[in-house]
Structure formats: structure tokens, C-alpha cells
Design a protein around this motif. Structure first.
Motif, short mmCIF file in Angstrom:
data_model
loop_
_atom_site.label_atom_id
_atom_site.label_comp_id
_atom_site.label_asym_id
_atom_site.label_seq_id
_atom_site.Cartn_x
_atom_site.Cartn_y
_atom_site.Cartn_z
N THR A 54 0.35 4.70 -7.35
CA THR A 54 -0.32 3.65 -8.13
C THR A 54 -1.70 4.10 -8.57
OG1 THR A 54 0.93 1.87 -7.08
CG2 THR A 54 -1.19 1.27 -8.04
N GLN A 93 3.15 -3.85 -10.71
CA GLN A 93 4.10 -3.97 -9.61
C GLN A 93 4.73 -5.38 -9.56
OE1 GLN A 93 2.26 -1.88 -6.55
NE2 GLN A 93 4.11 -1.55 -5.38
N ASP A 169 4.86 0.43 -12.89
CA ASP A 169 4.61 0.57 -11.46
C ASP A 169 5.64 -0.24 -10.67
OD1 ASP A 169 3.68 1.06 -8.96
OD2 ASP A 169 1.64 0.31 -9.31
MG MG Z 1 1.95 1.59 -5.33
#
Ligand code: MG
Ligand code: ADP
Length: 361
Positions: A54, A93, A169
Motif C-alpha cells: 500500500t 482497499q 489496492d
Molecule cells: Mg495494504
């Protein structure tokens, strides 16, 4: 090197990372990451939690600044350019849709922020919603949609302003396995259709292998190997990569005069070795490791006995224990119902020389 891009310039979406470094306090999150990504390529950053995926993606997006190193977009240094001026599509995410906005409002949001004319917004919106098969759901709110549909809205929102690069992500992280498999095919199809560069962060090995042109395996902030999926699996250059991607048998070995031997002195099948003598680890995938009943007549391989048998549906997994206590796994597809070995049988574990990888680190 040229100056930062102006937004009118056509971008093809090539990314180059050079010696990126990022610390949080005394902890190193990303260390010496260099990577060249071609326009239109689908590349995954694959690694366990905390490996720096990330952070690397956020430095490309412009939400984190590296302590040192550079990010180039089509040859232009964008390292210090703020995120909103990079014009890269980002899917976070947890895809963070606006709950009080409809699908159409969510997707059009980046265009409104850019003060695009209303008629242009309408036509772009219609095109992108059709592309991700959401045309019929444009007036729904996020809570009225399934996880998979919400994820498509996030993709549409990231693509609507036509960015040259899409950064994702773990976009499928929150979904169940069946849906993940379905959506990864959809993302792959979309990649072929739109031809954008896609940089895809995941901790899921199968996902990375199935989707990517190349996979960059990360561990402790560093890239350990960058290769095509087949090579990541068949030719790992590093023990971490061999163990992280798929199942593997790691067999301690000694090399003397170019021959590999087990610590018990047995000759081990291995590709021709031209390096120095010393210690090595031989990596053999379970589907390449075969167990032969009886020990007589085996010239190469490890002697032992069958310690456990587990039926897993499509395959049977055999656990083998060598005379010196080494545990090895053999996996055989259940093409027929026949099982040739019984618990306790003496057998030899062997494999084709070219199915083994020798690592000497
Ligand atoms: Mg991550
Ligand atoms: N904002 C932050 N502050 C402090 N440490 C961080 C921060 N973001 C990430 N880290 C640390 O940096 C390392 C890499 O994190 P991250 O890039 O999120 O890994 P990944 O995405 O591979 O799980 C981890 O050890 C994490 O705890």
C-alpha cells in the motif's frame, strides 16, 4: 528529464519507480524499490500484510511522499506532484463510495470536481456505466447493491476521467471467494477493453498469478522478484518467493563437484549446476514430487515412508517422512480413484531434474 506534465498532454501510462524509500519513524515501510511498468501492462504487487504494498501504491498515487527516490509517469518526474494533479485512477482497499449519492452521482463526482460541462458528464457517465454493466442501476444507492456491484461502481468512478493508469489496492478483499474469482475475470476483461496500465495490490497469490502480465513479490519493504506468473511459480529466485507463492518442498542439500546430495548423502535430481560447491536448498512443488513404492533400484531421490494421506477432492495429498526426518508433500490429481500407496509403505521421493530449483542464498 522533462518538467511535470500538463494535463492537456496525452499520457500513455508508463510508470518508473527508482530507489523509492519510505520510513515511518524508525520503521522502514519501503526500501529501495525500483520497478519499470510498461504502458498498458497489468502488474501486481504481491506480498504478505505489512510488506509495503500500500505504501508503494500511495507513493505512486501521490498520497504519500517518499523520503528519497523518484516516481516517473511517461518519463516525467511526478514525485512531488500532489495527488489531484497526477490524474491517476485510484481504488482504495475499502472502496469508499459516498453513501448518500446514487451510482450515477458517485461515478460523475470526479468529473464535477473537474467542472466538466454537463452534457460531457452525461455522455461519459453513460459510456462508463455501460462498460461496467451498471447502466440499469444508475439511480440506486450503494446500500441497495451487492458487494460486487459496489466494487464495479468504484472501478467506474476511478476510470471516468480517463486516467492513463489505474491503481487498485486489494479491491476484492472484502468479498467472498466465488465472487472474487468472478470479479477478477471482469477486471481482467476490462483491462483488455480499456488498455490502461493497471497496478494491482494483493496478498492473494492465486489472484496475482491469474490476473497479471507480471508479478512483483514484496517482502519487508523490498521487491524480491519481478517476473511473469509462470516464472514466479516455476523459477523462483529467492526462498521467500518460493515459499510465499504456492506450496513448496524445501530440501536442504550439499553441492559437491556439481552434484546435489541430501544431508543423508542421497543423490538428488536437479538441473545441471555450474556454480560453486556449498550449501543449497532444493525447491520442489508438491505436484512435481512423486512417490515410488519400495526402495530397491532407486538411483536418485530420498528414501522414507508414507506418513499420511489426505483426500482433498480434486487431489490426494501424500505426506512423506524421510529416514532422516524430513517431511515432504506430494500432490496427485485424482484423475482415477486408484491409490497406489498405503500408510507406512516404504517409498522413494523423486522428481524430474528440471522440476527442481536450486537456491543457494
Ligand atoms: Mg495494504
Ligand atoms: N501511516 C503509517 N504510520 C506508521 N507506520 C505505517 C503507516 N503506514 C504503513 N506503516 C507501516 O509500514 C509497513 C508497510 O505497510 P503497508 O504498506 O500498509 O503494507 P501492506 O499494504 O503490504 O500490508 C507496515 O509495517 C506498516 O505498519
Amino acid at each position: 528529464m522533462r518538467a511535470a506534465t500538463s494535463s492537456s498532454e496525452v499520457k500513455s501510462g508508463g510508470i518508473a519507480l527508482s530507489n523509492l524509500q519510505k520510513r515511518y519513524g524508525s520503521a522502514v515501510a519501503v526500501s529501495d524499490v525500483s520497478l519499470s511498468i510498461s504502458p498498458g501492462e497489468f502488474i501486481s504487487l504481491l506480498g504478505p500484510s505489512g510488506s509495503g504494498k500500500t505504501t508503494t501504491l500511495m507513493m505512486i498515487a501521490g498520497f504519500e511522499m517518499p523520503d528519497s527516490g523518484q516516481v516517473l509517469l511517461d518519463g516525467n518526474d511526478i514525485t512531488r506532484l500532489p495527488a489531484h494533479r497526477r490524474e491517476l485512477g485510484v481504488i482504495f482497499q475499502n472502496y469508499a463510495l459516498f453513501p448518500h449519492m446514487t451510482v450515477a452521482e458517485n461515478v460523475a463526482y470526479p468529473l464535477r470536481m473537474r467542472r466538466m460541462a454537463k452534457s460531457d458528464v452525461e455522455s461519459r457517465l453513460r459510456r462508463i456505466l455501460d462498460q461496467v454493466h451498471l447502466g440499469a442501476l444508475a439511480s440506486r444507492y450503494p446500500h441497495q447493491m451487492s458487494g460486487g456491484q459496489q466494487q464495479r461502481v468504484a472501478i467506474a468512478r476511478a476510470l471516468v476521467f480517463d486516467p492513463p493508469v489505474l491503481l487498485l489496492d486489494e479491491p476484492l478483499g472484502a468479498l467472498d471467494k466465488k465472487l472474487r474469482q468472478h470479479l477478477r475475470n471482469e477486471i481482467k476483461t476490462l483491462h483488455k477493453e480499456v488498455g490502461k496500465t493497471m497496478i494491482y495490490v494483493t496478498h492473494d497469490q492465486d489472484e496475482a498469478l491469474a490476473m497479471s502480465d507480471r508479478v512483483a513479490v514484496m517482502h519487508e519493504g523490498r521487491i524480491r522478484q519481478v517476473s511473469a506468473p509462470q516464472d514466479i511459480y516455476r523459477k523462483p529466485t529467492d526462498l521467500f518467493v518460493a515459499g510465499f507463492v504456492g506450496e513448496v518442498n524445501l530440501i536442504p542439500a550439499k553441492i559437491a563437484s556439481g552434484k546435489l546430495r541430501s544431508l543423508a548423502g542421497e543423490t538428488l535430481p536437479a538441473p545441471q549446476w555450474r556454480g560453486a560447491d556449498g550449501s543449497a536448498t532444493l525447491c520442489v512443488r508438491p505436484e512435481h514430487l512423486h512417490l515410488f513404492k519400495g526402495v530397491a533400484g532407486a538411483s536418485e531421490g530420498i528414501q522414507g515412508c508414507l506418513a499420511a494421506v489426505t483426500f482433498v477432492g480434486d487431489a490426494t495429498v501424500y505426506e512423506f517422512r524421510s529416514q532422516s526426518g524430513l517431511q515432504l508433500t506430494s500432490k496427485v490429481l485424482n484423475v482415477s480413484a486408484e491409490q497406489k500407496l498405503d500408510l507406512g509403505d516404504l517409498c522413494v521421493a523423486s522428481w524430474a531434474p528440471n522440476d527442481a530449483t536450486v537456491l543457494t542464498e
